[in-house]
Design a protein around this motif. Structure first.
Motif, PDB file in Angstrom:
ATOM      1  N   GLU A   1      35.517  38.860  39.055  1.00  0.00           N
ATOM      2  CA  GLU A   1      36.767  39.247  38.393  1.00  0.00           C
ATOM      3  C   GLU A   1      37.822  39.663  39.421  1.00  0.00           C
ATOM      4  O   GLU A   1      39.003  39.334  39.288  1.00  0.00           O
ATOM      5  CB  GLU A   1      36.493  40.397  37.419  1.00  0.00           C
ATOM      6  CG  GLU A   1      37.641  40.658  36.471  1.00  0.00           C
ATOM      7  CD  GLU A   1      37.609  42.061  35.893  1.00  0.00           C
ATOM      8  OE1 GLU A   1      36.518  42.632  35.804  1.00  0.00           O
ATOM      9  OE2 GLU A   1      38.700  42.571  35.553  1.00  0.00           O
ATOM     10  N   GLN A   2      37.376  40.375  40.435  1.00  0.00           N
ATOM     11  CA  GLN A   2      38.328  40.858  41.439  1.00  0.00           C
ATOM     12  C   GLN A   2      38.903  39.703  42.271  1.00  0.00           C
ATOM     13  O   GLN A   2      40.079  39.716  42.619  1.00  0.00           O
ATOM     14  CB  GLN A   2      37.651  41.897  42.335  1.00  0.00           C
ATOM     15  CG  GLN A   2      37.376  43.186  41.571  1.00  0.00           C
ATOM     16  CD  GLN A   2      36.597  44.216  42.364  1.00  0.00           C
ATOM     17  OE1 GLN A   2      36.105  43.934  43.443  1.00  0.00           O
ATOM     18  NE2 GLN A   2      36.464  45.408  41.807  1.00  0.00           N
ATOM     19  N   ILE A   3      38.081  38.729  42.551  1.00  0.00           N
ATOM     20  CA  ILE A   3      38.583  37.569  43.307  1.00  0.00           C
ATOM     21  C   ILE A   3      39.627  36.811  42.477  1.00  0.00           C
ATOM     22  O   ILE A   3      40.610  36.293  43.006  1.00  0.00           O
ATOM     23  CB  ILE A   3      37.404  36.659  43.736  1.00  0.00           C
ATOM     24  CG1 ILE A   3      36.657  37.337  44.891  1.00  0.00           C
ATOM     25  CG2 ILE A   3      37.885  35.269  44.171  1.00  0.00           C
ATOM     26  CD1 ILE A   3      35.432  36.635  45.381  1.00  0.00           C
TER      27      ILE A   3
ATOM     28  N   ASN B   1      41.638  38.192  40.495  1.00  0.00           N
ATOM     29  CA  ASN B   1      42.817  39.055  40.318  1.00  0.00           C
ATOM     30  C   ASN B   1      43.205  39.712  41.632  1.00  0.00           C
ATOM     31  O   ASN B   1      42.986  40.899  41.829  1.00  0.00           O
ATOM     32  CB  ASN B   1      42.519  40.128  39.265  1.00  0.00           C
ATOM     33  CG  ASN B   1      42.303  39.532  37.910  1.00  0.00           C
ATOM     34  OD1 ASN B   1      43.224  39.006  37.288  1.00  0.00           O
ATOM     35  ND2 ASN B   1      41.075  39.570  37.450  1.00  0.00           N
TER      36      ASN B   1
ATOM     37  N   TRP C   1      34.831  45.373  51.207  1.00  0.00           N
ATOM     38  CA  TRP C   1      35.623  44.718  50.155  1.00  0.00           C
ATOM     39  C   TRP C   1      36.464  45.754  49.391  1.00  0.00           C
ATOM     40  O   TRP C   1      37.642  45.541  49.119  1.00  0.00           O
ATOM     41  CB  TRP C   1      34.705  43.952  49.195  1.00  0.00           C
ATOM     42  CG  TRP C   1      35.460  43.424  47.999  1.00  0.00           C
ATOM     43  CD1 TRP C   1      35.489  43.964  46.746  1.00  0.00           C
ATOM     44  CD2 TRP C   1      36.338  42.282  47.957  1.00  0.00           C
ATOM     45  NE1 TRP C   1      36.308  43.235  45.928  1.00  0.00           N
ATOM     46  CE2 TRP C   1      36.850  42.190  46.650  1.00  0.00           C
ATOM     47  CE3 TRP C   1      36.737  41.328  48.899  1.00  0.00           C
ATOM     48  CZ2 TRP C   1      37.734  41.188  46.240  1.00  0.00           C
ATOM     49  CZ3 TRP C   1      37.625  40.330  48.500  1.00  0.00           C
ATOM     50  CH2 TRP C   1      38.117  40.269  47.203  1.00  0.00           C
TER      51      TRP C   1
ATOM     52  N   TYR D   1      40.296  45.748  48.764  1.00  0.00           N
ATOM     53  CA  TYR D   1      40.790  45.420  47.423  1.00  0.00           C
ATOM     54  C   TYR D   1      41.594  46.549  46.778  1.00  0.00           C
ATOM     55  O   TYR D   1      42.637  46.306  46.170  1.00  0.00           O
ATOM     56  CB  TYR D   1      39.601  45.052  46.524  1.00  0.00           C
ATOM     57  CG  TYR D   1      40.033  44.456  45.195  1.00  0.00           C
ATOM     58  CD1 TYR D   1      40.438  43.125  45.117  1.00  0.00           C
ATOM     59  CD2 TYR D   1      40.042  45.220  44.028  1.00  0.00           C
ATOM     60  CE1 TYR D   1      40.852  42.581  43.913  1.00  0.00           C
ATOM     61  CE2 TYR D   1      40.455  44.680  42.824  1.00  0.00           C
ATOM     62  CZ  TYR D   1      40.856  43.361  42.773  1.00  0.00           C
ATOM     63  OH  TYR D   1      41.278  42.822  41.573  1.00  0.00           O
TER      64      TYR D   1
END
Lengths: 167, 488
Positions: free
Chosen positions: A42-44, A46, B118, B122
């Motif tokens: 999901e993070q990739i 978004n 990450w 992020y």
């Protein structure tokens, strides 16, 4: 010799399995490490910076952006906004709405804010109110306006008409 | 993300740090040197925005790049001849010397650290102490080209985070400018380098499996792991404090003044991250004076060294608190107002000591926050006390330092009213864990276990010592000409 080294390696791997099955380490592994594998797709998808800020900062950030949107309609040169404390929002029946503290509001929206009890409270020229479930900005022209709003903050009346959290 | 900016900064961290290590003539093993160069390089770059402001130079991208390059060149200008191409060969040979068990643990550590890296990339920084201090200062520095920016025109009665030393804000400014809008990636470089440094130290004295398990226990401290991606002051502070202690004990063992002065510099950097570290550093003085007395150091040297030990961290403290805040920031701040001067209620100290022990060290939520790390340390220490009843110099210094923290953290809670139990003290305990880990490498029981595994792995080898020397470098006999002081 190599066989014994290999045996040490296998024993180490076996001990690692036991280690990660001990309660605190199992919990740590699940919550901090393995959860990553479910979060990452999901993070990739978004990578947008704004999305990441909203996800991390949550309602306080969304609220700051809402306030910024509201002020832009009033065209004030240097708006200083009187913000209610969190208990006001909760009394109005919207606990999910998070009031950012003034310094964080400035970080998120470049808007100056004051909260009741601060010495600069009478510098405010706008105030935040919740009327019928709607977030509203009111203009504050005098000390009297500010005092009235402070009274409202101090004795919030539950608003039963609340449905929507934002205007 | 600006990859070129990241590569530039990584190179600057390494070369500025390496230059500093050369300057102090610090010699460690290859991977420890690389890691240590990165760590010290990060600290050097962190100083740049504050230094620019001190000289009234606008903090622009160009000025940051130029000053970073200048600092790196300056640190290397007299040391450049010490760089050797042959070092590259050492990298190849050191990679070849990695055992299968080493490889297993290294792979595991990399896998465990990937989520941390990450998350650093992020998510933006979000701890309240960072948002209301370093983060907002960094954001407005980018807009206004100075750390003395409009943030200080706000009403700041609800926070004191804007007054904390500019280590985090400095790095956030540089990384936001050159790498990524959220900054923060330096935290991954810092924590990664620290773990490499620790593993390298553990491997000097322990079998790969034992060293690997010890470091795994450390990485898997839930609260500490979280702060490898949650931006705050305490993890970095713990790193600098433990490096300071490590080089002090290297000074005691090797009797080389350069290690002592490097140690004081590291304590200075620790103070640059959290000002109150100065109190803990002063509490280390009895140990230092004891070693000076034991070594029969001339009185002049004793005074010089003791003075340096206190003055260097104090300079870091004073540049921020005494000069920058006092003469540059448009606010009034009196340190005296933040300190408890009523010494009649000493019971506050004892109740904090008791609460810290019962809630975080030996009971309460200890397991939730730190898993079994403290329990394992206690078991190993008790075994060493009961079975072996002897400690080498390194172990003794580490145990004293742990004791200093155990008493010093509640003392800070007594002296500074905002130094609370559940946040500040809890995270201040981070400083203890690397020291406990370094104790593991000196533990008699763990060293005996290491020797047993090696003996078992190579029973037919004529020279078991040769195998031990190969696998555990520091168990090798000292080379002639190297004077070693303490019992090793």
């Amino acid at each position: 010799m190599q066989q014994r080294t290999l045996a040490t390696l296998i024993a180490t791997a076996f001990l690692l399995i036991i280690f990660f099955n001990l309660k605190p380490y199992r919990y740590w592994l699940d919550s901090r490490i393995l959860s990553f594998t479910t979060e990452i797709p999901e993070q990739i998808d978004n990578l947008d910076l704004e999305y990441r800020r909203e996800t991390r900062y949550g309602n306080g950030y969304v609220m700051a952006k809402e306030i910024l949107k509201l002020t832009s309609t009033l065209h004030y040169k240097n708006p200083i906004i009187l913000l209610p404390r969190q208990n006001y929002v909760e009394a109005k029946g919207i606990p999910q709405l998070v009031m950012p503290e003034p310094i964080v509001l400035y970080l998120f929206s470049r808007l100056q804010g004051v909260v009741p009890g601060e010495k600069d409270v009478y510098k405010a020229n706008m105030g935040l109110k919740i009327i019928k479930g709607q977030l509203e900005l009111v203009e504050l022209h005098s000390k009297n306006d500010i005092d009235n709003l402070l009274k409202d903050y101090a004795n919030p009346q539950p608003d039963n008409l609340l449905k929507n959290t934002r205007s | 993300m600006n990859i070129a900016g990241l590569i530039f900064l990584i190179l600057m961290h390494f070369f500025s740090g390496r230059g500093l290590l050369y300057l102090f003539n610090i010699k460690t093993r290859l991977w420890a040197t690389i890691a240590l160069s990165m760590i010290t390089g990060i600290l050097i770059i962190a100083l740049i925005p504050m230094l620019l402001d001190l000289f009234f130079i606008p903090i622009t991208t160009e000025n940051v790049i130029i000053s970073t390059l200048l600092v790196t060149i300056l640190l290397n200008s007299t040391q450049v001849k010490k760089y050797r191409i042959s070092t590259l060969k050492h990298i190849t040979s050191s990679i070849k010397s990695i055992t299968l068990t080493d490889a297993l643990f290294l792979l595991l550590f990399i896998l465990l650290m990937i989520p941390s890296v990450w998350r650093c990339f992020y998510f933006p920084a979000y701890a309240r102490d960072i948002l209301s201090g370093p983060e907002i200062i960094a954001e407005y520095t980018l807009r206004e080209k100075t750390m003395i920016n409009s943030v200080f025109s706000l009403n700041l009665e609800t926070t004191n985070n804007h007054l904390k030393p500019p280590f985090v804000s400095g790095l956030q400014i540089v990384y936001k400018m050159l790498v990524h809008p959220f900054g923060e990636l330096w935290l991954s470089i810092l924590s990664g380098s620290f773990l490499i440094w620790l593993f390298s130290l553990m491997r000097e004295k322990l079998h790969p499996a034992v060293a690997g398990f010890c470091l795994l226990l450390f990485i898997a401290i839930p609260e500490m792991y979280a702060y490898t991606y949650i931006l705050l002051f305490d993890y970095a502070n713990a790193i600098m404090f433990s490096i300071g202690i490590y080089f002090f004990l290297q000074y005691v063992i090797q009797q080389k003044a350069n290690y002592f002065f490097f140690s004081t510099l590291m304590f200075g950097f620790a103070t640059f991250i959290r000002s109150e570290t100065l109190v803990l550093i002063c509490m280390l003085l009895p140990m230092i004076l004891f070693f000076f007395y034991k070594e029969k150091l001339p009185v002049i040297k004793r005074i010089l060294y003791t003075g340096t030990f206190v003055i260097v961290p104090f300079i870091f403290y004073y540049v921020w608190m005494g000069i920058f805040i006092k003469y540059y920031l448009p606010i009034k701040f009196n340190v005296g107002d933040q300190v408890n001067t009523d010494f009649s209620h000493v019971n506050i100290f004892f109740s904090r000591l008791s609460d810290l022990t019962s809630s975080y060290l030996l009971g309460g939520n200890s397991t939730m926050h730190y898993a079994y790390f403290i329990n394992v340390f206690c078991i190993i220490l008790l075994t060493d006390v009961i079975v072996y009843r002897k400690f080498n110099t390194e172990a003794r210094i580490l145990l004293y330092s742990i004791l200093v923290l155990y008493i010093g953290i509640p003392l800070l809670g007594f002296l500074i009213p905002w130094y609370d139990l559940d946040n500040t003290s809890k995270r201040a305990l981070f400083k203890m864990f690397p020291l406990m880990l370094l104790y593991f490498r000196n533990s008699m029981i763990l060293q005996a276990l290491s020797r047993s595994i090696i003996n078992w792995e190579s029973p037919q080898t004529k020279s078991v010592q040769a195998t031990i020397d190969k696998i555990i470098p520091q168990m090798a006999k000292p080379k002639p000409g190297i004077k070693k002081r303490g019992k090793q």
